[in-house]
Write an enzyme that holds these catalytic residues in place. Structure first.
Site, PDB file in Angstrom:
ATOM      1  N   LYS A   1      -7.297  -4.940  -4.965  1.00 34.60           N
ATOM      2  CA  LYS A   1      -5.965  -5.234  -4.431  1.00 34.60           C
ATOM      3  C   LYS A   1      -5.784  -6.733  -4.221  1.00 34.60           C
ATOM      4  O   LYS A   1      -4.764  -7.315  -4.602  1.00 34.60           O
ATOM      5  CB  LYS A   1      -5.765  -4.493  -3.107  1.00 34.60           C
ATOM      6  CG  LYS A   1      -5.596  -2.984  -3.231  1.00 34.60           C
ATOM      7  CD  LYS A   1      -5.296  -2.371  -1.870  1.00 34.60           C
ATOM      8  CE  LYS A   1      -5.066  -0.880  -1.957  1.00 34.60           C
ATOM      9  NZ  LYS A   1      -4.709  -0.274  -0.658  1.00 34.60           N
TER      10      LYS A   1
ATOM     11  N   ASP B   1       0.858  -1.181   0.000  1.00 36.09           N
ATOM     12  CA  ASP B   1       0.000   0.000   0.000  1.00 36.09           C
ATOM     13  C   ASP B   1       0.896   1.234   0.000  1.00 36.09           C
ATOM     14  O   ASP B   1       2.097   1.144   0.273  1.00 36.09           O
ATOM     15  CB  ASP B   1      -0.897  -0.037   1.241  1.00 36.09           C
ATOM     16  CG  ASP B   1      -1.799   1.165   1.342  1.00 36.09           C
ATOM     17  OD1 ASP B   1      -2.345   1.581   0.307  1.00 36.09           O
ATOM     18  OD2 ASP B   1      -1.952   1.711   2.450  1.00 36.09           O
TER      19      ASP B   1
ATOM     20  N   ARG C   1       6.213  17.833  -4.550  1.00 36.02           N
ATOM     21  CA  ARG C   1       4.920  18.039  -5.201  1.00 36.02           C
ATOM     22  C   ARG C   1       4.771  19.537  -5.442  1.00 36.02           C
ATOM     23  O   ARG C   1       4.817  20.332  -4.506  1.00 36.02           O
ATOM     24  CB  ARG C   1       3.792  17.501  -4.318  1.00 36.02           C
ATOM     25  CG  ARG C   1       3.927  16.019  -4.024  1.00 36.02           C
ATOM     26  CD  ARG C   1       3.249  15.619  -2.733  1.00 36.02           C
ATOM     27  NE  ARG C   1       1.803  15.670  -2.807  1.00 36.02           N
ATOM     28  CZ  ARG C   1       1.012  14.626  -3.080  1.00 36.02           C
ATOM     29  NH1 ARG C   1       1.568  13.454  -3.300  1.00 36.02           N
ATOM     30  NH2 ARG C   1      -0.287  14.739  -3.124  1.00 36.02           N
TER      31      ARG C   1
ATOM     32  N   ARG D   1      -5.852   4.061  -7.980  1.00 38.96           N
ATOM     33  CA  ARG D   1      -7.312   4.116  -7.966  1.00 38.96           C
ATOM     34  C   ARG D   1      -7.921   2.719  -7.952  1.00 38.96           C
ATOM     35  O   ARG D   1      -8.901   2.438  -8.641  1.00 38.96           O
ATOM     36  CB  ARG D   1      -7.848   4.919  -9.158  1.00 38.96           C
ATOM     37  CG  ARG D   1      -7.359   6.347  -9.228  1.00 38.96           C
ATOM     38  CD  ARG D   1      -7.695   7.141  -7.988  1.00 38.96           C
ATOM     39  NE  ARG D   1      -9.108   7.472  -7.902  1.00 38.96           N
ATOM     40  CZ  ARG D   1      -9.709   7.875  -6.786  1.00 38.96           C
ATOM     41  NH1 ARG D   1      -9.022   7.958  -5.659  1.00 38.96           N
ATOM     42  NH2 ARG D   1     -10.983   8.180  -6.781  1.00 38.96           N
TER      43      ARG D   1
ATOM     44  N   ASN E   1      -8.493  -1.216   4.397  1.00 40.22           N
ATOM     45  CA  ASN E   1      -8.639  -1.493   2.974  1.00 40.22           C
ATOM     46  C   ASN E   1      -7.551  -2.423   2.445  1.00 40.22           C
ATOM     47  O   ASN E   1      -7.598  -2.838   1.287  1.00 40.22           O
ATOM     48  CB  ASN E   1      -8.640  -0.182   2.176  1.00 40.22           C
ATOM     49  CG  ASN E   1      -7.358   0.609   2.378  1.00 40.22           C
ATOM     50  OD1 ASN E   1      -6.660   0.439   3.372  1.00 40.22           O
ATOM     51  ND2 ASN E   1      -7.037   1.468   1.446  1.00 40.22           N
ATOM     52  N   ASP E   2      -6.562  -2.749   3.281  1.00 40.54           N
ATOM     53  CA  ASP E   2      -5.505  -3.685   2.872  1.00 40.54           C
ATOM     54  C   ASP E   2      -5.715  -5.086   3.434  1.00 40.54           C
ATOM     55  O   ASP E   2      -4.920  -5.979   3.154  1.00 40.54           O
ATOM     56  CB  ASP E   2      -4.135  -3.163   3.346  1.00 40.54           C
ATOM     57  CG  ASP E   2      -3.835  -1.771   2.832  1.00 40.54           C
ATOM     58  OD1 ASP E   2      -4.048  -1.543   1.635  1.00 40.54           O
ATOM     59  OD2 ASP E   2      -3.414  -0.913   3.629  1.00 40.54           O
TER      60      ASP E   2
END
Length: 1205
Positions: free
Chosen positions: A826, A416, A609, A820, A849-850
């Site tokens: 994943k 991630d 950035r 995205r 989310n992992d």
């Protein structure tokens, strides 16, 4: 057949759902404050129905008090080795074939089951405690017209829950009301995706106005009709039916389980999905039992050994049958056997007799010792101070105790981004104003003096800047510098609130928060805002600007503008955004500013950035005309967004360039060095993130995953190559052509050979590649396949070819970046690689989310940081930092694999050496299945006599030190190839054991043959004692020769094992025990009578020497071969010519505007709509009020901002 790879290159949406997932039907009905309504709904079939709506209790444990013993035994006897031992135990209950006592197998089997059972119980108790800690969290539920304190597990669908600031959301809730203006609610999703910047949710105006009181909430009877529970984190579709009206619901009205309420005093929500129906739990996937490659191989080797055992028993049984027939024919003086004992029947019984006698050839102690070694290896990881994060007191934790050797065979790492590679902390590092660069690079900060912001009472003490000249210029009334920071303080959509005398900024993205914080430190402090004003303290002087229009950011515009009227009455337009779009809109006198462009290139070289700042003054007439067009576009009912963009273009022109900014997205310590080390170890790193493409690419460059000389394939090139790949294979007989041979790939081969090719893929494109992996599609295909089998097979073949072609291409690349992607995607990427490539994978992440990805990979690692514990709770190993992968893989993983392989080779060797002697002895005892050893020798050989040396080898053996392992990561490749333990090495070890058994038996038997005298006994007891002693010494000498790393414990292990052999042998051969139990203790004083003679020890010495000659010869030969290779390598080192020296340039070049303005690409759409609607405006802060009253600059204070990272 149609081209299956032709895919449209559409723009990726801002918040994509799973591209291959169809929107579910809206059949989920939830009624507020009515538990009985939901109980009547059931799902299932006939008698197997269960309630449709899950409760909120989470259960990840496997056992309870009643099911532990039967379920655990059921699982353990699913293993082939345990079934084999149980079968042997059952055979021993038949007296006719029982050749060894029952306790020899029963006791080790019980110990093995107990050890494994205790380990499983310990793991399950940990899961029970984790479940209890979550299920027993406190919450407030509306019951009987008042809020009662309950636990999370008591929540049910339809309940109304009250949450306070900093509370975790216990279930997926529909936001009904909050204490903030217009029911706005701020949430932090760090536990879900690792992002610490705040996101906002807002309730319907109908519920905001109608449910502001407790009686109204208690009488609320609205019904929500929405989609069935699903894994899509970005979408939600439903309606609220209340008071005869229908109100549309979307994702902005939903509070997801695992989020945390921030900067909101109270909020109220209605439970839509509870427990395992919640979206985050739908993304968690199932817990699969993971096995190492060596475990799988050992299971196969057990089958091979079983086949060897059956073959040997069968051959001995056949030989016994022939020998019995021959003996009866040639020895008629011996009484005949009973009629039923025919040669065939005798052979049948002897087959099972030999089967039991040699059953220890499948070593039960191997599994017990292996379990113990793996546990200690896990403790080594826990105790390693090199992986201890002292800053937060977080050690490494091995949550799984059986996968340590697999850490030494990793080939692909799936990582991630946010919270794993980065800290998600943006820091203002550099800027270019008036053609001058301010700030220092990170490498020069140690030699520079930090700027003192103590003169500014509002300064954020966390901000570190190292260029005093910028402060001097701002305070010295440099108009260009002041206008620069004035823009940063005004042109944004940041929200502000006062907390304990401090200003807290709430930004839509951490980039924007960093810029506003930088302006704050340099004296331009954003104080407050209303629906149409912005108040700023400019070097202590408060000024209020009237907001005329906010031209918010989106991914197409790549810029944001704000139109304000200054206190002097002048209309100004402030704009910030990507350098490409800003330079296109500059006045002709500024468009050729080469110095700023070079500064941007310089910032990009440092992986900062960047974005550009510009402004202009607008005359009243121009503004008046533009404002009319703007109003018409805002009130348009059709194509409003397109019309607004067109109007924005009219005003955003002829800009004056102010300068550029450089923001550092802080990586975790040691990330670039770790990735470079992993690359040298032949480990490929793939990054999977939910962020936008430019953000992901920028971070990949920052952490050195991508480099300037890499050729980065985009989706268009991938489509072209896969199209050509399909056409080449479609025109043939269906055989898959190697991707390297395709014509479309020809121009990229040079990049491949240089190891400088990378791939960047979006979630939308990935969804098309993985379309056939969707469960719903697979189900429909199965139903359709019943009727049209041929069509279904063709479709599966096409999908399989599409997947394999993509995997082949991705595996040829040095690095791959997926952006995205959803949590489900994943996991599907990991699953895709495991399906088409026989490789070992590792997934590492920090957020919920992992979780699915962590569970799908061979090894799952959770980052144990500030972002939550969901990833850690489902991981195999927990680390505090990404950089700790270095010692985990290159030291612990490599050592563990090396040790386990040597352990296995030696274990199979010593087992074969001891068991195969039974075969040679059978030749001389008439194939009668007589045991050559004492029964206690068989029971103790693997447990006491030879266990400690092999245990010491499995725990301490190493070929190089930890320092050398890190300095030479190339050594890791031996684990990836699996060369240390293969089927060939197994048979070599087995053959070596057979050689040892031959030497020991025939030397001893030959010395004893026909030499019976009063001084030199040659009875079977003496033979057994000498053979047993010789085999113990032979395998001990063997491990001495095999050991390359000696410690005190290694020496003690050998000494203790030999001492235990002689002591236990004498104890269990005492004549007193023989008198008590002659059938159990059958060898009275055998060792004492035979080992007290020099002749006996000479036989033993000869047998030990002869049995170890092969290993000595092999070691000498290998050393000579290695020395010769080293000399040749040294001789030819300077004569080799470097190949493939052509340097390639990336599609994402450092001096390209495609990469440079990563801020504008990554920036999220802000709070402009909320601001212009006035739905989120707070009262003016006390700080602003004080300044307004005094009109003076206050002295320095200790107030420190808690601005969002």
């Amino acid at each position: 057949m149609n081209n299956v790879f032709k895919m449209s290159k559409q723009h990726t949406p801002e918040n994509p759902s799973d591209g291959n997932e169809k929107q579910p039907d809206c059949t989920w009905e939830v009624k507020a404050n009515d538990r009985h309504y939901h109980k009547k709904f059931k799902k299932g079939f006939l008698f197997f129905k269960r309630k449709k709506y899950a409760d909120n209790a989470i259960k990840t444990s496997k056992y309870n008090v009643l099911t532990f013993i039967p379920l655990n035994l059921f699982e353990q006897f699913h293993q082939a080795c345990n079934l084999y031992f149980l079968f042997c135990l059952i055979l021993q209950t038949f007296p006719d074939i029982a050749s060894i006592p029952w306790f020899i197998i029963l006791i080790p089997l019980v110990v093995l089951l107990l050890i494994k059972g205790i380990k499983d119980l310990s793991d399950d108790i940990t899961r029970h405690r984790s479940d209890a800690s979550i299920n027993n969290r406190p919450c407030e539920i509306l019951r009987d017209k008042s809020f009662c304190k309950k636990k999370w597990k008591d929540i049910q669908v339809g309940d109304i829950v009250r949450l306070w600031n900093d509370d975790f959301v216990p279930a997926d809730l529909l936001l009904l009301y909050s204490s903030e203006p217009n029911s706005l609610c701020y949430v932090e999703t760090a536990d879900i995706d690792g992002e610490t910047n705040l996101k906002f949710r807002q309730a319907l105006m109908a519920t905001h106005e109608g449910l502001s009181t407790l009686p109204a909430q208690a009488s609320f009877d609205g019904k929500v009709i929405c989609e069935e529970p699903n894994s899509s984190m970005h979408t939600f579709i439903g309606i609220l039916e209340w008071r005869g009206e229908k109100y549309p619901l979307d994702n902005e009205k939903l509070l997801l389980r695992g989020c945390r309420i921030r900067n909101t005093k109270t909020c109220y929500g209605m439970v839509i999905y509870a427990g395992f129906d919640s979206k985050i739990m739908k993304n968690c996937g199932k817990i699969n039992q993971k096995k190492t490659k060596l475990d799988v191989m050992i299971n196969k080797l057990v089958i091979i050994i079983f086949a060897i055992l059956v073959s040997c028993s069968f051959c001995l049984a056949v030989a016994a049958g022939f020998w019995t027939s021959w003996f009866q024919e040639n020895h008629t003086y011996v009484p005949a056997l009973p009629v039923r004992y025919t040669p065939a029947y005798s052979g049948f019984l002897l087959f099972w007799g030999y089967f039991i006698l040699m059953s220890t050839i499948v070593p039960m102690s191997l599994f017990m010792t292996s379990e113990f070694i793996h546990v200690i290896h896990s403790l080594f990881i826990d105790w390693d101070l090199q992986m201890y994060y002292a800053e937060k007191d977080i050690p490494a934790k091995a949550r799984s105790t059986s996968l340590s050797d697999l850490l030494g065979q990793i080939e692909y790492v799936f990582s991630d981004k946010t919270g794993t590679l980065t800290q998600n902390i943006m820091v203002f590092k550099k800027c270019c104003i008036s053609k001058r660069i301010y700030g220092t690079s990170s490498a020069d900060e140690k030699e520079s003096q930090r700027v003192d912001f103590s003169w500014n009472q509002f300064a954020d003490k966390k901000l570190q800047f190292y260029d005093q000249s910028l402060i001097d210029g701002v305070r010295g009334h440099d108009t260009e510098l002041q206008e620069f920071f004035r823009l940063l303080a005004i042109c944004h959509t940041v929200m502000v609130e006062e907390k304990e005398g401090d200003l807290i900024y709430q930004a839509a993205s951490p980039d924007e928060g960093a810029l506003v914080t930088a302006a704050r430190n340099f004296g331009y402090v954003f104080l407050s805002r209303t629906q149409d004003t912005v108040t700023v303290s400019e070097l202590g002087v408060e000024r209020t600007y009237k907001v005329l229009a906010i031209l918010d950011f989106n991914s197409v515009r790549k810029r944001m503008s704000i139109l304000v009227r200054t206190p002097e009455g002048t209309v100004k337009l402030y704009t910030k955004g990507a350098d490409l779009v800003i330079f296109e809109r500059l006045h002709s006198s500024y468009s050729n500013d080469t110095i700023t462009k070079k500064a941007l290139d310089c910032f990009a070289e440092e992986t900062l950035r960047t974005l550009c700042l510009a402004y202009k003054e607008v005359d009243e007439l121009t503004f008046s005309e533009w404002n009319k067009k703007h109003h018409e576009a805002r009130t348009s009912l059709q194509n409003r967004a397109e019309k607004l963009d067109a109007v924005y273009e009219l005003i955003e022109g002829d800009l004056q360039l102010l300068g550029a900014t450089g923001i550092e997205d802080k990586l975790q310590d040691g990330v670039p060095e770790t990735i470079q080390l992993l690359k040298k170890a032949n480990i490929k790193v793939w990054v999977l993130t939910g962020d936008k493409q430019e953000t992901a690419v920028n971070i990949a460059f920052s952490c050195k995953l991508l480099t300037d000389d890499m050729e980065i394939l985009n989706e268009t090139e991938v489509c072209d190559m896969l199209d050509a790949y399909w056409e080449n294979n479609n025109n043939r007989t269906g055989s898959v052509e190697n991707l390297l041979a395709s014509t479309a790939f020809r121009k990229h081969r040079e990049s491949l050979h240089c190891g400088k090719m990378a791939l960047v893929i979006t979630g939308e494109y990935l969804g098309k590649i993985l379309g056939n992996m969707d469960k719903k599609k697979l189900s429909s295909r199965m139903l359709r396949g019943i009727c049209c089998k041929h069509e279904t097979e063709m479709e599966e073949e096409v999908d399989g070819l599409r997947e394999k072609a993509f995997v082949d291409l991705a595996c040829l690349c040095q690095a791959v970046v997926f952006c995205r992607v959803t949590p489900k995607q994943k996991a599907m990427v990991v699953q895709l690689l495991r399906r088409h490539k026989n490789v070992t994978t590792l997934a590492i992440g920090d957020g919920a989310n992992d979780v699915n990805m962590i569970k799908t990979a061979h090894i799952g690692i959770g980052i144990n940081g500030q972002e939550g514990t969901q990833a850690v709770q489902t991981s195999d190993y927990a680390l505090a930092q990404f950089r700790y992968l270095q010692p985990l893989l290159l030291v612990h993983g490599r050592w563990s694999y090396f040790r386990i392989c040597k352990f296995l080779r030696y274990f199979f060797y010593k087992t074969a050496a001891s068991v195969l002697i039974q075969i040679w002895f059978a030749i001389f005892n008439g194939f009668t299945a007589v045991n050559i050893y004492d029964n206690w020798f068989i029971a103790f050989f693997a447990v006491f006599y030879t266990s400690l040396p092999v245990l010491a080898m499995g725990l301490q053996e190493q070929d190089v030190s930890a320092k050398v392992s890190l300095q030479s990561p190339e050594l890791y490749k031996m684990g990836q190839t699996g060369s240390l333990f293969t089927y060939r090495t197994f048979f070599v070890s087995f053959l070596n054991g057979a050689t040892t058994s031959l030497a020991v038996f025939f030397v001893t038997f030959g010395a004893f043959f026909d030499t019976a005298t009063p001084d030199y006994p040659c009875d079977s007891f003496s033979l057994a004692a000498i053979v047993a002693t010789a085999i113990v010494l032979a395998v001990t000498v063997q491990i001495i020769l095999e050991t390359s790393y000696w410690t005190v414990w290694s020496g003690l292990a050998i000494i203790i094992s030999l001492v235990m052999y002689f002591i236990l042998s004498f104890v269990f051969q005492l004549s007193q025990l023989f008198i008590i139990q002659p059938k159990v203790f059958r060898f009275p004083d055998a060792n004492r009578n035979s080992l007290d003679k020099v002749y006996t020890w000479a036989i033993i010495l000869l047998a030990v020497v002869l049995s170890n000659i092969p290993i000595l010869f092999t070691k000498i030969s290998m050393k000579l071969t290695v020395d010769n290779r080293a000399q040749k390598k040294h001789f030819y080192r300077d004569t080799t010519v470097a190949e493939n020296t052509v340097e390639l340039k990336s599609h994402f070049k450092r001096n390209s505007t495609l990469r440079r303005s990563s801020y504008a690409f990554s920036h999220q759409e802000g709070y402009a709509n909320l601001i212009t609607r006035g739905t989120s405006i707070r009262k003016k802060s006390k700080i602003a009020t004080t300044l307004e009253a005094s009109g003076e600059e206050e002295g320095p204070t200790d107030a420190q901002s808690v601005s969002q990272k």
